[in-house]
Design an enzyme around this catalytic site. Structure first.
Site, mmCIF file in Angstrom:
data_model
loop_
_atom_site.group_PDB
_atom_site.id
_atom_site.type_symbol
_atom_site.label_atom_id
_atom_site.label_comp_id
_atom_site.label_asym_id
_atom_site.label_seq_id
_atom_site.Cartn_x
_atom_site.Cartn_y
_atom_site.Cartn_z
ATOM 1 N N SER A 260 106.571 77.988 75.350
ATOM 2 C CA SER A 260 105.667 79.148 75.448
ATOM 3 C C SER A 260 106.083 80.050 76.603
ATOM 4 C CB SER A 260 104.232 78.661 75.667
ATOM 5 O OG SER A 260 104.176 77.840 76.811
ATOM 6 N N ASN B 33 97.154 70.080 81.956
ATOM 7 C CA ASN B 33 95.937 70.486 81.239
ATOM 8 C C ASN B 33 94.945 71.202 82.154
ATOM 9 O OD1 ASN B 33 97.237 69.130 79.255
ATOM 10 N ND2 ASN B 33 95.806 67.412 79.126
ATOM 11 N N THR C 80 73.405 112.726 61.170
ATOM 12 C CA THR C 80 73.114 111.401 60.628
ATOM 13 C C THR C 80 73.736 111.424 59.239
ATOM 14 O OG1 THR C 80 71.010 112.027 59.634
ATOM 15 C CG2 THR C 80 70.915 111.226 61.892
ATOM 16 N N HIS C 81 74.269 110.316 58.809
ATOM 17 C CA HIS C 81 75.003 110.250 57.528
ATOM 18 C C HIS C 81 76.156 111.262 57.484
ATOM 19 C CE1 HIS C 81 71.425 108.043 55.978
ATOM 20 N NE2 HIS C 81 70.786 108.924 56.737
ATOM 21 N N SER D 72 104.586 117.012 63.543
ATOM 22 C CA SER D 72 105.082 116.368 62.332
ATOM 23 C C SER D 72 106.576 116.629 62.237
ATOM 24 C CB SER D 72 104.356 116.958 61.122
ATOM 25 O OG SER D 72 105.160 116.839 59.969
ATOM 26 N N LYS E 82 101.832 121.368 62.087
ATOM 27 C CA LYS E 82 100.920 120.256 62.399
ATOM 28 C C LYS E 82 100.809 119.946 63.895
ATOM 29 C CE LYS E 82 99.110 117.691 59.925
ATOM 30 N NZ LYS E 82 99.578 116.623 59.058
ATOM 31 N N GLU F 59 94.089 108.174 66.955
ATOM 32 C CA GLU F 59 94.328 107.349 65.770
ATOM 33 C C GLU F 59 94.836 105.960 66.168
ATOM 34 O OE1 GLU F 59 95.783 110.023 62.116
ATOM 35 O OE2 GLU F 59 96.882 110.394 63.961
ATOM 36 N N GLN G 265 97.619 76.166 73.377
ATOM 37 C CA GLN G 265 98.689 76.990 73.947
ATOM 38 C C GLN G 265 98.738 78.372 73.278
ATOM 39 O OE1 GLN G 265 102.506 75.234 75.179
ATOM 40 N NE2 GLN G 265 103.409 76.337 73.461
HETATM 41 N N1 ARG Z 1 101.883 75.179 77.895
HETATM 42 C C1 ARG Z 1 100.682 74.423 77.753
HETATM 43 C C2 ARG Z 1 99.541 75.326 77.325
HETATM 44 O O1 ARG Z 1 99.637 76.484 77.506
HETATM 45 C C3 ARG Z 1 100.339 73.769 79.037
HETATM 46 C C4 ARG Z 1 99.579 72.521 78.886
HETATM 47 C C5 ARG Z 1 100.445 71.487 78.277
HETATM 48 N N2 ARG Z 1 99.820 70.206 78.280
HETATM 49 C C6 ARG Z 1 100.304 69.203 77.543
HETATM 50 N N3 ARG Z 1 99.676 68.118 77.626
HETATM 51 N N4 ARG Z 1 101.359 69.340 76.777
HETATM 52 O O2 ARG Z 1 98.534 74.888 76.823
#
Ligand code: ARG
Length: 463
Positions: free
Chosen positions: A24, A111, A156-157, A278, A284, A291, A323
């Site tokens: 990640s 964790n 309204t509407h 445009s 335009k 938008e 994650q």
């Molecule tokens: N990259 C993990 C997350 O964002 C960190 C926690 C990972 N914990 C584990 N027990 N693998 O949640």
């Protein structure tokens, strides 16, 4: 290649496809300042509780500072095999501080670490969001104040209903964004809880001092239950909910900017610097900014749905599914920031076509309710007055005229209660200024609302 922290139990190398799939780092690297600050506080606490030596703590803190500088200066190598920001920092620390670095993770798990990092990140971003919203409210109030007398049809509407002041209409958005600001402030209460020390899920056997860590990191509270602390993502859901509601407001405002800048309405013109052309039609001038704000709203709702769905069936406590929370959270934080910032810059530059608004407010029988109210003040029950004015409208329509363009005789033919003072009641100014009920569009009300808002903004800017 550094060994995995879990290498003791495994006999095979992790497959490259698994490393890439589970990594990640591309997303969570933005947490690095918080990860490092949290680790420094953890280190200090470990030393204070005599779990590690002061000497080890100093070398860890020095190493963490160095890593922070390297990442700040983009001198840091990220690598999928190290999964996430926590492993990157720890692995680098081992290279810098040797054996001592292996003690950093004592009495801690990723964790509770990731829960801490996200809370610290979101606390900072929520405070930034509130500050930006206050600036946005300020430009809305300024625009209202600078156009206090401009009249436009209220709808309204999407049918013309009654005339209102543009300033009153704008102050409606002030109210919406004020509620948003309050909602983010409320979120902050529950974000601001310190989870570190919950460890993997059950707490720890070490004599840690969680209150001390909380104090170092400026958290007013520590989490009460270790299982909840590592599995709770309510604070993200709450932030994304508040962001979604805020984006509803942005989207409605954007919709009005799009409509109002069309030739059909012609109420406003967007500044050239905030419009686009445009590639094929030379005439335009397109409202792409509103938008896109309207369009990005869909992505924020998607992020909220993503986090709700990720969390909905997870057994306690931590699961790796969680994650996936960060892509949704960061996506929304970025969109919200961009939308607020672009409107802070664009709104003061809107070109208000006061004449077109007034013109639109003067046709379409916007004074029909006022004529009925006139009859009611002269003793006619409201339902009867409604029907009587309805007949007058039908007659005026057949003559292609407005109510106030009929002669007194013509008006009298609908009710003998009508006198020549009816014409005063039917003017736009009277219609606006007689609506003095609390929260109504009368100029004096709107001026008072603006004054009150300015006071609130002064307070907001101090706080
Ligand atoms: N990259 C993990 C997350 O964002 C960190 C926690 C990972 N914990 C584990 N027990 N693998 O949640």
């Amino acid at each position: 290649m550094p060994k995995k922290p879990w290498n003791g139990r495994f006999s095979e190398k992790t497959d490259k496809i698994v490393e890439d799939f589970t990594s990640s780092i591309d997303i969570d690297k933005r947490l690095y300042p918080y990860d490092i600050e949290g680790s420094i506080a953890h280190c200090r606490m470990l030393a204070k509780a005599s779990i590690i030596s002061e000497e080890d703590a100093s070398s860890l803190i020095e190493g963490l500072g160095k890593i922070k500088r390297e990442i700040d200066q983009k001198n840091f190598q990220f690598d999928n095999s190290l999964e996430d920001i926590h492993m990157h920092v720890e692995t680098k620390l081992v290279q810098l501080a040797g054996k001592a670095a292996q003690k950093l993770h004592t009495a801690r798990s990723r964790n509770d670490q990731v829960a801490l990092d996200v809370r610290m990140y979101l606390r900072a971003e929520t405070i930034n969001t509130i500050k930006r919203l206050v600036m946005l409210k300020k430009v809305i109030v300024d625009l209202a104040k600078n156009h206090i007398d401009v009249v436009l049809p209220g709808y309204t509407h999407l049918q013309r209903a009654q005339p209102v002041l543009l300033s009153h209409h704008l102050m409606a958005y002030y109210e919406m964004f004020s509620r948003d600001t309050d909602r983010f402030r409320d979120c902050l209460e529950r974000i601001n809880v310190m989870p570190l020390g919950s460890a993997a899920l059950a707490g720890t056997t070490y004599p840690i001092d969680r209150d001390y860590t909380a104090k170092l990191l400026d958290f007013p509270k520590v989490s009460a239950n270790s299982i909840d602390a590592v599995s709770d993502r309510d604070f993200i859901i709450e932030f994304l909910s508040a962001a979604s509601i805020c984006m509803v407001h942005f989207s409605r405002m954007s919709e009005e900017f799009v409509l109002w800048s069309s030739s059909e309405f012609g109420f406003i013109e967007l500044p050239d610097s905030f419009a686009t052309g445009s590639s094929i039609m030379p005439q335009k001038k397109n409202p792409d900014v509103p938008e896109l704000v309207r369009g990005k709203t869909g992505r924020v709702f998607g992020d909220l749905m993503a986090i709700l769905t990720i969390m909905k069936s997870l057994p306690l406590a931590y699961n790796r599914d969680m994650q996936e929370d960060k892509a949704a959270l960061f996506g929304t934080v970025d969109i919200l920031k961009d939308c607020i910032e672009i409107y802070i810059k664009m709104i003061p530059k809107l070109i208000i076509n006061q004449e077109a608004m007034r013109q639109a407010a003067s046709t379409g029988f916007l004074n029909a309710t006022d004529m009925a109210d006139y009859l009611v003040t002269r003793g006619m029950p409201f339902r009867q007055a409604h029907s009587c004015v309805g007949q007058a409208v039908g007659y005026a329509l057949s003559k292609k005229m407005e109510l106030h363009e009929l002669t007194l005789e013509e008006l009298k033919s609908f009710s003998s209660l009508i006198n020549k003072d009816i014409f005063d009641v039917l003017t736009t100014e009277e219609m606006i200024n007689r609506r003095k009920s609390t929260g109504g569009t009368a100029t004096e009300n709107v001026m008072a609302a603006i004054k009150k808002a300015e006071k609130e903004l002064d307070e907001d800017m101090k706080g």
